[in-house]
Design a protein around this motif. Structure first.
Motif, PDB file in Angstrom:
ATOM      1  N   LYS B  19       0.225  84.828  -5.010  1.00  0.00           N
ATOM      2  CA  LYS B  19      -0.719  86.222  -4.775  1.00  0.00           C
ATOM      3  C   LYS B  19      -0.074  87.345  -5.029  1.00  0.00           C
ATOM      4  O   LYS B  19      -0.541  88.550  -5.381  1.00  0.00           O
ATOM      5  N   ALA B  20       1.360  87.454  -4.854  1.00  0.00           N
ATOM      6  CA  ALA B  20       2.151  88.726  -5.042  1.00  0.00           C
ATOM      7  C   ALA B  20       2.921  88.743  -6.134  1.00  0.00           C
ATOM      8  O   ALA B  20       3.915  89.305  -6.547  1.00  0.00           O
ATOM      9  N   VAL B  21       2.749  87.433  -7.169  1.00  0.00           N
ATOM     10  CA  VAL B  21       3.415  87.335  -8.213  1.00  0.00           C
ATOM     11  C   VAL B  21       2.596  87.853  -9.478  1.00  0.00           C
ATOM     12  O   VAL B  21       1.469  87.786  -9.518  1.00  0.00           O
ATOM     13  N   SER B  22       3.024  88.850 -10.291  1.00  0.00           N
ATOM     14  CA  SER B  22       2.295  89.577 -11.438  1.00  0.00           C
ATOM     15  C   SER B  22       2.484  88.960 -12.656  1.00  0.00           C
ATOM     16  O   SER B  22       3.495  88.933 -13.138  1.00  0.00           O
ATOM     17  N   SER B  23       1.350  88.172 -13.131  1.00  0.00           N
ATOM     18  CA  SER B  23       1.387  87.390 -14.261  1.00  0.00           C
ATOM     19  C   SER B  23       1.779  88.328 -15.415  1.00  0.00           C
ATOM     20  O   SER B  23       2.168  87.955 -16.644  1.00  0.00           O
ATOM     21  N   ASP B  39      20.573  77.644   5.260  1.00  0.00           N
ATOM     22  CA  ASP B  39      20.609  77.432   6.501  1.00  0.00           C
ATOM     23  C   ASP B  39      19.532  76.533   7.075  1.00  0.00           C
ATOM     24  O   ASP B  39      18.737  76.635   8.166  1.00  0.00           O
ATOM     25  N   ASP B  40      19.446  75.463   6.070  1.00  0.00           N
ATOM     26  CA  ASP B  40      18.404  74.575   6.454  1.00  0.00           C
ATOM     27  C   ASP B  40      17.022  74.979   6.404  1.00  0.00           C
ATOM     28  O   ASP B  40      16.058  74.278   6.832  1.00  0.00           O
ATOM     29  N   LYS B  41      16.706  76.198   5.780  1.00  0.00           N
ATOM     30  CA  LYS B  41      15.508  76.752   5.444  1.00  0.00           C
ATOM     31  C   LYS B  41      15.209  76.851   4.200  1.00  0.00           C
ATOM     32  O   LYS B  41      15.952  77.376   3.261  1.00  0.00           O
ATOM     33  N   ILE B  42      13.823  76.455   3.728  1.00  0.00           N
ATOM     34  CA  ILE B  42      13.186  76.434   2.402  1.00  0.00           C
ATOM     35  C   ILE B  42      12.335  77.748   2.560  1.00  0.00           C
ATOM     36  O   ILE B  42      11.405  77.634   3.236  1.00  0.00           O
ATOM     37  N   GLN B  43      12.434  78.527   1.541  1.00  0.00           N
ATOM     38  CA  GLN B  43      11.643  79.953   1.638  1.00  0.00           C
ATOM     39  C   GLN B  43      11.255  79.999   0.020  1.00  0.00           C
ATOM     40  O   GLN B  43      12.068  79.838  -0.648  1.00  0.00           O
ATOM     41  N   LEU B  44       9.823  80.545  -0.048  1.00  0.00           N
ATOM     42  CA  LEU B  44       9.599  80.734  -1.303  1.00  0.00           C
ATOM     43  C   LEU B  44       9.155  82.257  -1.357  1.00  0.00           C
ATOM     44  O   LEU B  44       8.619  82.592  -0.205  1.00  0.00           O
ATOM     45  N   VAL B  45       9.345  82.771  -2.204  1.00  0.00           N
ATOM     46  CA  VAL B  45       9.042  84.247  -2.345  1.00  0.00           C
ATOM     47  C   VAL B  45       8.464  84.724  -3.675  1.00  0.00           C
ATOM     48  O   VAL B  45       8.677  84.186  -4.460  1.00  0.00           O
ATOM     49  N   GLY B  46       7.311  85.606  -3.493  1.00  0.00           N
ATOM     50  CA  GLY B  46       6.714  86.218  -4.563  1.00  0.00           C
ATOM     51  C   GLY B  46       6.706  87.589  -4.281  1.00  0.00           C
ATOM     52  O   GLY B  46       6.705  88.059  -3.177  1.00  0.00           O
ATOM     53  N   ASN B  47       6.929  88.434  -5.621  1.00  0.00           N
ATOM     54  CA  ASN B  47       7.031  90.056  -5.223  1.00  0.00           C
ATOM     55  C   ASN B  47       6.648  90.776  -6.411  1.00  0.00           C
ATOM     56  O   ASN B  47       7.342  90.581  -7.640  1.00  0.00           O
ATOM     57  N   LEU B  51       3.801  94.458  -3.403  1.00  0.00           N
ATOM     58  CA  LEU B  51       3.639  93.704  -2.359  1.00  0.00           C
ATOM     59  C   LEU B  51       4.504  92.229  -2.522  1.00  0.00           C
ATOM     60  O   LEU B  51       4.821  92.034  -3.624  1.00  0.00           O
ATOM     61  N   GLY B  52       5.147  91.904  -1.410  1.00  0.00           N
ATOM     62  CA  GLY B  52       5.984  90.753  -1.238  1.00  0.00           C
ATOM     63  C   GLY B  52       5.520  89.621  -0.238  1.00  0.00           C
ATOM     64  O   GLY B  52       4.856  90.079   0.710  1.00  0.00           O
ATOM     65  N   ILE B  53       5.318  88.582  -0.806  1.00  0.00           N
ATOM     66  CA  ILE B  53       4.909  87.270   0.270  1.00  0.00           C
ATOM     67  C   ILE B  53       6.160  86.218   0.337  1.00  0.00           C
ATOM     68  O   ILE B  53       6.434  85.882  -0.725  1.00  0.00           O
ATOM     69  N   GLU B  54       6.188  86.250   1.718  1.00  0.00           N
ATOM     70  CA  GLU B  54       7.615  84.971   1.908  1.00  0.00           C
ATOM     71  C   GLU B  54       6.766  83.805   2.620  1.00  0.00           C
ATOM     72  O   GLU B  54       5.889  84.093   3.594  1.00  0.00           O
ATOM     73  N   SER B  55       7.073  82.521   2.379  1.00  0.00           N
ATOM     74  CA  SER B  55       6.697  81.685   3.022  1.00  0.00           C
ATOM     75  C   SER B  55       7.708  80.652   3.286  1.00  0.00           C
ATOM     76  O   SER B  55       8.620  80.207   2.452  1.00  0.00           O
ATOM     77  N   TYR B  56       7.932  79.936   4.724  1.00  0.00           N
ATOM     78  CA  TYR B  56       8.948  79.355   4.874  1.00  0.00           C
ATOM     79  C   TYR B  56       8.121  77.643   4.909  1.00  0.00           C
ATOM     80  O   TYR B  56       6.889  77.686   5.389  1.00  0.00           O
ATOM     81  N   ILE B  57       9.001  76.917   4.540  1.00  0.00           N
ATOM     82  CA  ILE B  57       8.166  75.253   4.615  1.00  0.00           C
ATOM     83  C   ILE B  57       9.323  74.524   5.087  1.00  0.00           C
ATOM     84  O   ILE B  57      10.322  74.668   4.903  1.00  0.00           O
TER      85      ILE B  57
END
Lengths: 370, 370
Positions: B19-23, B39-47, B51-57
């Motif tokens: 949603k935060a990625v501008s095509s 650090d054993d964390k997986i993060q995806l980011v759109g910016n 607007l920036g959105i980060e999501s940890y999985i």
């Protein structure tokens, strides 16, 4: 004219006949729906001169008459009314009064005298076809109709009735889809070409319920489909259809058996990269018990492995993935056979479950070095 | 970089950050999703820089690193993969290998060094707001944000925290929507303007579940919304918001109580003819226990009667039906009050159920002869 019917019945009938109303027509009358109240029967009609749809609904005719009303506005009004009874009355100035509970619309109508008549067809001499069969026949072939307006004959499907067998055949120059089944009664072998638009609308109207039949009648120029209270009348396309039987390969050099859904998913993924290039090109390497699908584009490449049962020799072949995907999507059989001759001759996809369906498609020629 | 996660988790996170990625961005990096494995964390980011959105999985980081991958292609690939575990590995040439069961993709990535950093916000000092409240606050106001790019400040909403009270306020020059509620903890009264785009995306991400809270933090220039494993960081709009309190009428001459859904349906029907003209004009005559809504256009006219409870004098007034419909659609209360002063001053719509919502709208001036 004055009639009373229910909001629900009117709404359903409007949705059905609207499919034959052309919103782009330059004739205001053809942008309308004809409402006829004659002999205690209420009839709605849409007609774009190629395709006509009539629907009968229950109701009470208080005064006979007819009127043409703007299709979009009429549909919007009826759909928004409460689930209650609706009174439609036309005054001497062609103003249409639509009353329902606390709502009172007055809409300008058009005199119906000039509204084009649908051809009369002899409804006593008809073929009967199981409704679910005919719906499947359309679904499994209609996507292979040509969209090329320079080949108008291929923008329709051949409907062929021979003995107890009925077939629909679509060809677009790259693929050919044939679906056959058993007709209930044959009143004479026939070959006609039905426009794709009519088949799409018939498909939407057909419920596909098992145990129900539709009735079909033909004249030289028209076909009539009778589905419950709805009549669909379409012009036939004139001309000679391609002799499709001579296109079907007589034999094959190798035959692959593969789970339909697995193959479909693989090709859909592979085609994500194929889209980037032209032709949606996906290449297949068939070796022993494995088929490898690959695709390349500037941004990357993909390889998928599918387990298969192979009879015959190895083969490298390429297809436009869109054509393959469209064919696989309409096959319900869990497994399919794919029959190949060479990598430049058409291949045939057939369901394993015995349904009479043939999907033939041409490969894309690739140089062996690629 | 090398990581393992599940197709389902990756797919959900991609849907969120996309949603935060501008095509439409001209910078290829901004058309991408940043994948970080640290650090054993997986993060995806759109910016998209606004607007920036980060999501940890959840997943397994085998080798730390980061890469930027085309957002659309990455989303399409992951969505089409089977519900299984996915290995994502980047080689020294920034080629990204995505493997899942029999699928093997190799996609060109972009080095993440130039990917714009999201601002750091102090996550230890935050406001807490009930998730269902905040979702409703957005839903009941966001449609009244201005679409007029010459008034950028009105393309956002004022977020106001005062004592235990939180409010969102939207104004577009024709109407004003205010929704208030109780905040869980106030770490300091505040007034900021949040861009409409961010609110729309937050609304989509919020589940609206009862009993859950979101965390919110601010700097001078940014707001941070923390929803489960997702962080939304938006720029604030700079400038002075309209002093909306002075726009609210202090008293009214007449007040109407009416069932919300009945009124909405009536206006939707009436507006079918209002659309034809300009302004979507619907006129109301308020008399004793009845309100009559009417609309005219070249093709016809409509009259609707609605039973009401009236306190005060009779009134004739007209509105742009679209504005009225949009306000009524977001009110859950079975009945509403509408408070009028004169037919040229703003009226106020309020739910009868005590929810703190005010929808103010301006009438359309009509000459009394029309």
């Amino acid at each position: 004219m004055k009639l009373i019917s229910s909001q629900r019945k009117l709404s359903t009938a409007i949705n059905t006949v609207q499919k034959a109303v052309s919103s782009k027509s330059t004739l205001p009358l053809l942008k309308g729906i004809l409402i006829q109240a004659v002999d205690d029967k209420i009839q709605l009609v849409g007609n774009d001169l190629e395709l006509g749809i009539e629907s009968y609904i229950d109701g009470q005719v208080i005064e006979e008459g007819s009127i043409v009303i703007d299709s979009k506005l009429f549909g919007d009004i009826i759909r928004k009314l409460p689930d209650s009874s609706v009174v439609i009355e036309v005054d001497s100035d062609n103003m249409i009064h639509i009353k329902c509970e606390s709502s009172d619309f007055k809409i300008k109508g058009h005199c119906s005298d000039e509204y084009p008549k649908l051809p009369d067809l002899d409804e006593d001499r008809f073929y009967e076809i199981p409704e679910d069969l005919f719906k499947n026949m359309i679904k499994q072939t209609v996507f292979a109709i040509s969209q090329d307006e320079t080949k108008p004959i291929l923008m329709g499907e051949l409907l062929e009735i021979e003995n107890n067998n009925i077939s629909l055949i679509a060809i677009d120059g790259y693929r050919l889809a044939i679906r056959s089944g058993q007709i209930i009664n044959n009143i004479g072998d026939i070959k006609v070409i039905i426009p794709g638009k009519a088949l799409n609308e018939i498909n939407r109207i057909l419920s596909g319920d098992e145990g129900k039949n539709i009735k079909v009648a033909f004249t030289d120029k028209h076909a009539l489909f009778l589905i419950d209270e709805t009549k669909i009348i379409t012009r036939l396309l004139e001309g000679e259809f391609i002799n499709y039987k001579q296109l079907l390969p007589k034999e094959y050099n190798l035959r692959v058996k593969v789970p339909t859904k697995t193959l479909l998913n693989c090709i859909e993924r592979t085609s994500l990269l194929a889209k980037e290039g032209k032709n949606n090109l996906v290449k297949f390497s068939i070796r022993d018990d494995i088929m490898i699908a690959t695709s390349n584009s500037e941004i990357g490449n993909v390889q998928e492995e599918i387990f298969i049962t192979l009879e015959g020799e190895d083969l490298d072949i390429a297809f436009n993935s869109r054509y393959l995907i469209e064919g696989l999507k309409v096959i319900e059989s869990e497994e399919i056979y794919i029959e190949f001759t060479t990598n430049v001759s058409p291949c045939i996809v057939k369901p394993e479950d015995g349904i009479k369906y043939i999907y033939l498609l041409l490969p894309v020629r690739i140089s062996s070095s690629r």
